[in-house]
Scaffold this motif. Structure first.
Motif, PDB file in Angstrom:
ATOM      1  N   ILE A  18       0.865  -1.184  -0.102  1.00  0.00           N
ATOM      2  CA  ILE A  18       0.001   0.117   0.033  1.00  0.00           C
ATOM      3  C   ILE A  18       0.730   1.247  -0.112  1.00  0.00           C
ATOM      4  CG2 ILE A  18      -1.722   1.190   1.131  1.00  0.00           C
ATOM      5  CD1 ILE A  18      -2.724  -1.595   2.393  1.00  0.00           C
ATOM      6  N   ILE A  19       0.836   2.017  -1.118  1.00  0.00           N
ATOM      7  CA  ILE A  19       1.481   3.211  -1.135  1.00  0.00           C
ATOM      8  C   ILE A  19       0.699   4.484  -1.299  1.00  0.00           C
ATOM      9  CG2 ILE A  19       3.090   4.353  -2.835  1.00  0.00           C
ATOM     10  CD1 ILE A  19       3.877   1.441  -3.977  1.00  0.00           C
ATOM     11  N   LYS A  20       1.091   5.309  -0.240  1.00  0.00           N
ATOM     12  CA  LYS A  20       0.136   6.479  -0.043  1.00  0.00           C
ATOM     13  C   LYS A  20       0.872   7.890  -1.004  1.00  0.00           C
ATOM     14  CE  LYS A  20      -1.790   8.986   3.824  1.00  0.00           C
ATOM     15  NZ  LYS A  20      -3.157   8.958   3.317  1.00  0.00           N
ATOM     16  N   THR A  21       0.107   8.500  -1.510  1.00  0.00           N
ATOM     17  CA  THR A  21       0.684   9.796  -2.167  1.00  0.00           C
ATOM     18  C   THR A  21       0.022  10.783  -1.604  1.00  0.00           C
ATOM     19  OG1 THR A  21      -1.423   9.593  -3.612  1.00  0.00           O
ATOM     20  CG2 THR A  21       0.626   8.408  -4.482  1.00  0.00           C
ATOM     21  N   ASP A  22       0.963  12.208  -1.574  1.00  0.00           N
ATOM     22  CA  ASP A  22       0.555  13.218  -1.141  1.00  0.00           C
ATOM     23  C   ASP A  22      -0.644  13.948  -1.838  1.00  0.00           C
ATOM     24  OD1 ASP A  22       2.307  12.997   1.320  1.00  0.00           O
ATOM     25  OD2 ASP A  22       3.846  13.746  -0.030  1.00  0.00           O
ATOM     26  N   GLU A  23      -0.487  14.071  -3.124  1.00  0.00           N
ATOM     27  CA  GLU A  23      -1.232  15.028  -4.111  1.00  0.00           C
ATOM     28  C   GLU A  23      -1.802  14.029  -5.150  1.00  0.00           C
ATOM     29  OE1 GLU A  23      -1.840  18.361  -3.506  1.00  0.00           O
ATOM     30  OE2 GLU A  23      -0.241  18.080  -1.697  1.00  0.00           O
ATOM     31  N   GLY A  24      -2.135  12.778  -4.991  1.00  0.00           N
ATOM     32  CA  GLY A  24      -2.930  12.093  -5.712  1.00  0.00           C
ATOM     33  C   GLY A  24      -4.106  12.714  -6.240  1.00  0.00           C
ATOM     34  N   LEU A  49      13.625   3.885  -4.850  1.00  0.00           N
ATOM     35  CA  LEU A  49      12.979   5.212  -5.673  1.00  0.00           C
ATOM     36  C   LEU A  49      12.346   6.142  -4.353  1.00  0.00           C
ATOM     37  CD1 LEU A  49      12.140   6.527  -8.246  1.00  0.00           C
ATOM     38  CD2 LEU A  49      10.085   4.731  -8.110  1.00  0.00           C
ATOM     39  N   GLU A  50      11.951   5.610  -3.428  1.00  0.00           N
ATOM     40  CA  GLU A  50      10.993   6.497  -2.490  1.00  0.00           C
ATOM     41  C   GLU A  50      12.010   7.421  -1.898  1.00  0.00           C
ATOM     42  OE1 GLU A  50       8.246   5.710   1.684  1.00  0.00           O
ATOM     43  OE2 GLU A  50       9.673   4.139   1.082  1.00  0.00           O
ATOM     44  N   ARG A  51      13.419   6.947  -1.412  1.00  0.00           N
ATOM     45  CA  ARG A  51      14.295   7.834  -1.004  1.00  0.00           C
ATOM     46  C   ARG A  51      14.916   8.572  -1.861  1.00  0.00           C
ATOM     47  NH1 ARG A  51      15.591   2.805   1.894  1.00  0.00           N
ATOM     48  NH2 ARG A  51      16.970   2.334   0.469  1.00  0.00           N
ATOM     49  N   SER A  52      14.866   8.630  -3.188  1.00  0.00           N
ATOM     50  CA  SER A  52      15.427   9.380  -4.253  1.00  0.00           C
ATOM     51  C   SER A  52      15.038  10.668  -4.394  1.00  0.00           C
ATOM     52  CB  SER A  52      15.621   8.460  -5.648  1.00  0.00           C
ATOM     53  OG  SER A  52      14.202   8.801  -6.196  1.00  0.00           O
ATOM     54  N   GLY A  64       4.281  11.486  -7.280  1.00  0.00           N
ATOM     55  CA  GLY A  64       5.409  12.178  -6.457  1.00  0.00           C
ATOM     56  C   GLY A  64       5.197  12.268  -5.086  1.00  0.00           C
ATOM     57  N   GLY A  65       6.193  11.986  -4.193  1.00  0.00           N
ATOM     58  CA  GLY A  65       6.172  12.239  -2.746  1.00  0.00           C
ATOM     59  C   GLY A  65       5.532  10.891  -2.209  1.00  0.00           C
ATOM     60  N   PHE A  66       5.508   9.761  -2.815  1.00  0.00           N
ATOM     61  CA  PHE A  66       4.827   8.420  -2.483  1.00  0.00           C
ATOM     62  C   PHE A  66       5.834   8.106  -1.307  1.00  0.00           C
ATOM     63  CE2 PHE A  66       8.088   6.378  -5.217  1.00  0.00           C
ATOM     64  CZ  PHE A  66       8.384   5.293  -4.372  1.00  0.00           C
ATOM     65  N   ARG A  67       4.939   7.210  -0.445  1.00  0.00           N
ATOM     66  CA  ARG A  67       5.601   6.670   0.550  1.00  0.00           C
ATOM     67  C   ARG A  67       4.943   5.323   0.691  1.00  0.00           C
ATOM     68  NH1 ARG A  67       2.480  10.099   2.759  1.00  0.00           N
ATOM     69  NH2 ARG A  67       1.345  10.172   4.709  1.00  0.00           N
TER      70      ARG A  67
END
Length: 138
Positions: A18-24, A49-52, A64-67
């Motif tokens: 499960i990947i959360k996005t900030d501005e989806g 990729l998450e840390r890049s 963008g900004g996913f975690r």
């Protein structure tokens, strides 16, 4: 003797990340499904990729900004209770990799990405995931 035993075999099943996005725009989170046997390699690559520095909205768009927030392991069944809700549908790793790869390739063509080994590794892994030729490292 120790150290010569068989490695524990990964169970058969499906993992869901499960990947959360900030501005989806259309989604607040993505469920990404992939075979359990590839889980370590896929999660490791997505963590890179998450840390890049490209994990920003200007590079990856709505991703963008996913975690990554949850990793469900070795599921044998997934039941979708609301077929109409896009967020309820897991995305196959091939499709998720294709979305990410298309965005990174477009940035590369425009000359907006710096050449570095980590990014080249990530793009190579995403290409293999998209094409179905991903082979886990042993």
């Amino acid at each position: 003797m120790f150290g010569f035993g068989k490695k524990a075999k990964k169970p058969e099943g499906i993992d869901v990340l499960i990947i959360k996005t900030d501005e989806g725009a259309n989604r607040h989170f993505y469920q990404v499904a992939f075979p359990t046997v590839y889980a370590n390699d896929i999660v490791s690559m997505l963590q890179k990729l998450e840390r890049s520095k490209v994990n920003k909205q200007e590079f990856l768009g709505e991703l963008g900004g996913f975690r990554m927030v949850t990793h469900l392991e070795a599921l044998t069944e997934i039941t979708i209770l609301d077929d109409a809700d896009m967020e309820g549908q897991p995305i196959q790793i091939q499709d998720f990799a294709n979305i990410l790869l298309r965005r990174l390739e477009a940035l590369e063509e425009k000359g907006l990405l710096d050449d570095n080994e980590d990014l080249a590794f990530i793009m190579g892994e995403l290409t293999m995931l998209r094409d179905g030729s991903f082979v886990p490292q042993t």
